[in-house]
Design a protein around this motif. Structure first.
Motif, mmCIF file in Angstrom:
data_model
loop_
_atom_site.group_PDB
_atom_site.id
_atom_site.type_symbol
_atom_site.label_atom_id
_atom_site.label_comp_id
_atom_site.label_asym_id
_atom_site.label_seq_id
_atom_site.Cartn_x
_atom_site.Cartn_y
_atom_site.Cartn_z
ATOM 1 N N ALA A 203 0.837 -1.203 0.000
ATOM 2 C CA ALA A 203 0.000 0.000 0.000
ATOM 3 C C ALA A 203 0.873 1.254 0.000
ATOM 4 C CB ALA A 203 -0.927 -0.003 1.209
ATOM 5 N N GLU A 204 1.920 1.260 0.836
ATOM 6 C CA GLU A 204 2.806 2.421 0.901
ATOM 7 C C GLU A 204 3.561 2.624 -0.415
ATOM 8 O OE1 GLU A 204 5.256 1.491 4.217
ATOM 9 O OE2 GLU A 204 3.752 2.058 5.725
ATOM 10 N N THR A 205 4.011 1.528 -1.022
ATOM 11 C CA THR A 205 4.761 1.635 -2.271
ATOM 12 C C THR A 205 3.862 2.095 -3.408
ATOM 13 O OG1 THR A 205 6.143 -0.200 -1.495
ATOM 14 C CG2 THR A 205 6.369 0.424 -3.790
ATOM 15 N N ASN A 206 2.620 1.608 -3.441
ATOM 16 C CA ASN A 206 1.663 2.072 -4.446
ATOM 17 C C ASN A 206 1.398 3.569 -4.298
ATOM 18 O OD1 ASN A 206 0.657 0.037 -6.298
ATOM 19 N ND2 ASN A 206 -0.034 -1.068 -4.497
ATOM 20 N N ARG A 207 1.278 4.034 -3.050
ATOM 21 C CA ARG A 207 1.021 5.459 -2.822
ATOM 22 C C ARG A 207 2.205 6.305 -3.282
ATOM 23 N NH1 ARG A 207 -0.153 4.958 2.109
ATOM 24 N NH2 ARG A 207 -2.337 4.524 1.674
ATOM 25 N N ALA A 208 3.409 5.835 -2.964
ATOM 26 C CA ALA A 208 4.603 6.574 -3.375
ATOM 27 C C ALA A 208 4.722 6.623 -4.896
ATOM 28 C CB ALA A 208 5.845 5.921 -2.767
ATOM 29 N N PHE A 209 4.415 5.511 -5.569
ATOM 30 C CA PHE A 209 4.503 5.469 -7.025
ATOM 31 C C PHE A 209 3.474 6.402 -7.655
ATOM 32 C CE2 PHE A 209 3.375 3.330 -11.124
ATOM 33 C CZ PHE A 209 4.573 3.605 -11.769
ATOM 34 N N ALA A 254 9.050 2.781 -9.488
ATOM 35 C CA ALA A 254 8.424 1.671 -10.214
ATOM 36 C C ALA A 254 9.177 0.367 -9.975
ATOM 37 C CB ALA A 254 8.372 1.990 -11.703
ATOM 38 N N LEU A 255 10.513 0.439 -9.934
ATOM 39 C CA LEU A 255 11.305 -0.773 -9.675
ATOM 40 C C LEU A 255 11.025 -1.332 -8.286
ATOM 41 C CD1 LEU A 255 14.753 0.183 -11.278
ATOM 42 C CD2 LEU A 255 13.148 -1.579 -12.061
#
Length: 597
Positions: A203-209, A254-255
């Motif tokens: 969830a955190e990585t999706n938000r950052a992306f 994205a990576l």
């Protein structure tokens, strides 16, 4: 327009279905009118997907028939084989029917959601746009709605397969060898535990992306807008380096997201396929030792069903990252649809006609974010049909007064009135139907001259259009164009000069026949010849209208009925040109600097 302010019927609020705290309920509400299409899509999906679950059963039956070598069962063999061929062949037409019904529902909601965002963007305050880059808002309308559509499509394609696959597999395994369910009962919780471990990080990585994508969209729009400036200064490489830094940040984000998705998918795949392999080994060993009375067809059936069951769960596991991206896009859309920063006009007073009397009474305004004062204790009165000019150094508060006048900003203290009515109690949408703005930067869109000039004015006949162009000193250059008023002008009038664009803006204002006229530095960026033409056109436009002018060139305002001199957000002098010159104060010094008398 004739000054009459008529309230238009409100559009249906497309954002009414949105609740960011309840994404499932929000999606269900969005698809409320399309459930029949979705239901038919699901029916066709079940039919077209049926081979996945029934072919293992038919395969097991054929193997057992072949193993028996009983001639009396040959008819059963051909019937079973024929049924298998029919199941395979029906997939193509059923898949087409499924796709058509599903696509109809998805595209309808995609349209409604984008329309709802655009509608909300029209209702939000100007302050909202000062805090949110246009590229980020564009990403919400385009990318986030697309991500939500992709997520919904995947869910509606995958979830029925999972439910159907698990149900059929569990029932048939329970009937043939219920003890095989042990493998499933061990494998699925392990996969669910893997998902729980990764949930927060995903969830955190999706938000950052998503944030990086919005930033990139904004910077790319800025890069395109600045290309003339970039080329003029020969700093293309500097601009490319700046954009490439942002692109590298998006790539890195994205990576990280792709790596997390791959790790989650890989661990889930290993867990479930280990269970599937152990199931096959155990079934083979049981048949070999005859520890339980099963046939070789049962081995094929059980392992086939278990594989189908595992594949269904894996589809659900692979759906998790897509759901994460879709939910984050839903939250992103909510930043627009649930923003409280609205310009509230509904239910407020409608003026039967606007006469143009404007008054500021001890008006203060502070910027909401910083709390810094933009204007302080400003008071003045403008009678209908007069010209009021605001002059002063940059940052003195001139543009802020215009923002307050047309309701783009509301006073922190004090009162702004139009025709003796406080603007806080007026429907400013209706008031603005009798307002025209001619700004330093003319905003045009990539249509024809006719479409740009008649924008905001309905039922304009050819004679009125040509008269407006003539009064704006624009008809001469328009008639020289090959297609006249139907000439395409390019994005933001790229095929026109600055003076030509400004004259079209004046023609647009003339067609609106406004009672209030706002001129914000209308000639500051023009050459002397263009300025002379614009001044002539503005003189015609200002006749009989309450006009407010902001200008750095004091020659533009010397004929104003009153000139308000601002400094540091305060009114330091008020009067006409001659009286202010005679006073020998701030205005007189400004005139001396511009060699004006």
């Amino acid at each position: 327009m004739n000054g009459s302010l008529v309230e238009r019927p409100p559009r249906p609020n497309g954002a009414a279905h949105y609740n960011g705290r309840r994404p499932i309920r929000t999606l269900a509400a969005l698809y409320r009118d399309d459930w029949p299409s979705i239901a038919w899509a699901l029916v066709f999906y079940v039919i077209k997907h049926s081979p996945t679950f029934f072919i293992p059963v038919l395969t097991a039956r054929i193997i057992d028939l072949v193993a028996n070598r009983d001639p009396r069962l040959l008819l059963d063999f051909w019937i079973t084989g024929g049924l298998m061929l029919v199941l395979v062949a029906q997939n193509a037409p059923m898949n087409y029917a499924h796709a058509r019904f599903l696509s109809r529902a998805l595209r309808n909601v995609e349209l409604k959601l984008r329309a709802a965002i655009c509608q909300r963007l029209q209702q939000l305050s100007i302050g909202f746009y000062q805090r949110h880059p246009s590229g980020a808002l564009q990403a919400k309308v385009l990318r986030d709605v697309e991500q939500l559509e992709l997520m919904t499509r995947q869910v509606l394609r995958t979830l029925p397969a999972v439910v159907l696959g698990v149900s059929i597999a569990v029932v048939m395994i329970s009937l043939r060898a219920p003890w095989f369910l042990v493998f499933f009962l061990l494998a699925v919780p392990a996969a669910a535990l893997t998902r729980q471990v990764f949930r927060r990080r995903m969830a955190e990585t999706n938000r950052a992306f998503r944030t990086e994508i919005e930033g990139m969209a904004g910077q790319l729009i800025e890069m395109i807008r600045l290309i003339p400036v970039t080329r003029a200064h020969g700093v293309e490489n500097d601009e490319l380096e700046r954009v490439e830094r942002r692109l590298n940040e998006v790539r890195a984000s994205a990576l990280r997201l792709d790596g997390l998705d791959a790790m989650f998918g890989g661990l889930s795949w290993v867990t479930l396929h280990l269970a599937s392999a152990i199931c096959l080994i155990c079934a083979g060993y049981i048949y070999y030792t005859q520890a339980l009375p099963i046939t070789i067809g049962d081995v094929v059936l059980l392992t086939g069903l278990f594989s189908a069951l595992i594949d269904a769960v894996l589809k659900l596991v692979e759906l998790v990252p897509q759901i994460g991206r879709g939910v984050e896009s839903l939250r992103s859309i909510g930043e627009v649809l649930e923003s409280p920063d609205l310009e509230h006009n509904a239910g407020k007073r409608l003026l039967p006609a606007l006469h143009g009397a404007v008054a500021f009474q001890q008006v203060h305004y502070q910027y909401p974010q910083s709390g810094l004062a933009a204007v302080t204790d400003v008071s003045f009165h403008a009678t209908p049909g007069t010209v009021t000019a605001f002059v002063g150094p940059s940052g003195a508060g001139k543009s802020t007064l215009l923002q307050l006048l047309i309701g783009f900003a509301r006073p922190s203290a004090g009162q702004v009135t139009i025709d003796q009515h406080d603007i806080n109690g007026l429907d400013m949408r209706a008031v603005r139907q009798s307002v025209a703005v001619v700004a330093q930067e003319t905003l045009l869109f990539s249509g024809t001259i006719r479409e740009n000039v008649t924008y905001g004015a309905s039922d304009v006949d050819e004679s009125r259009l040509l008269a407006a162009l003539r009064d704006a000193n624009a008809l001469e250059f328009v008639e020289r164009l090959q297609q006249g008023v139907d000439t395409l002008i390019g994005e933001n009038g790229a095929r026109l000069s600055g003076g030509q664009k400004q004259r079209l803006a004046i023609a647009r204002a003339l067609l609106r026949d406004p009672r209030l006229l706002i001129l914000d530095e209308p000639t500051s960026a023009l050459d002397a010849d263009s300025e002379a033409l614009i001044q002539q056109a503005l003189a015609r436009l200002m006749q009989g209208r309450t006009t407010f002018i902001v200008a750095h060139r004091l020659a533009t305002v010397r004929a104003a009925d009153q000139i308000i001199v601002l400094d540091g957000g305060r009114v330091v002098e008020t009067g006409n040109h001659l009286s202010l010159l005679a006073r020998g104060g701030v205005y007189a010094r400004m005139c001396a600097l511009q060699a004006l008398d």
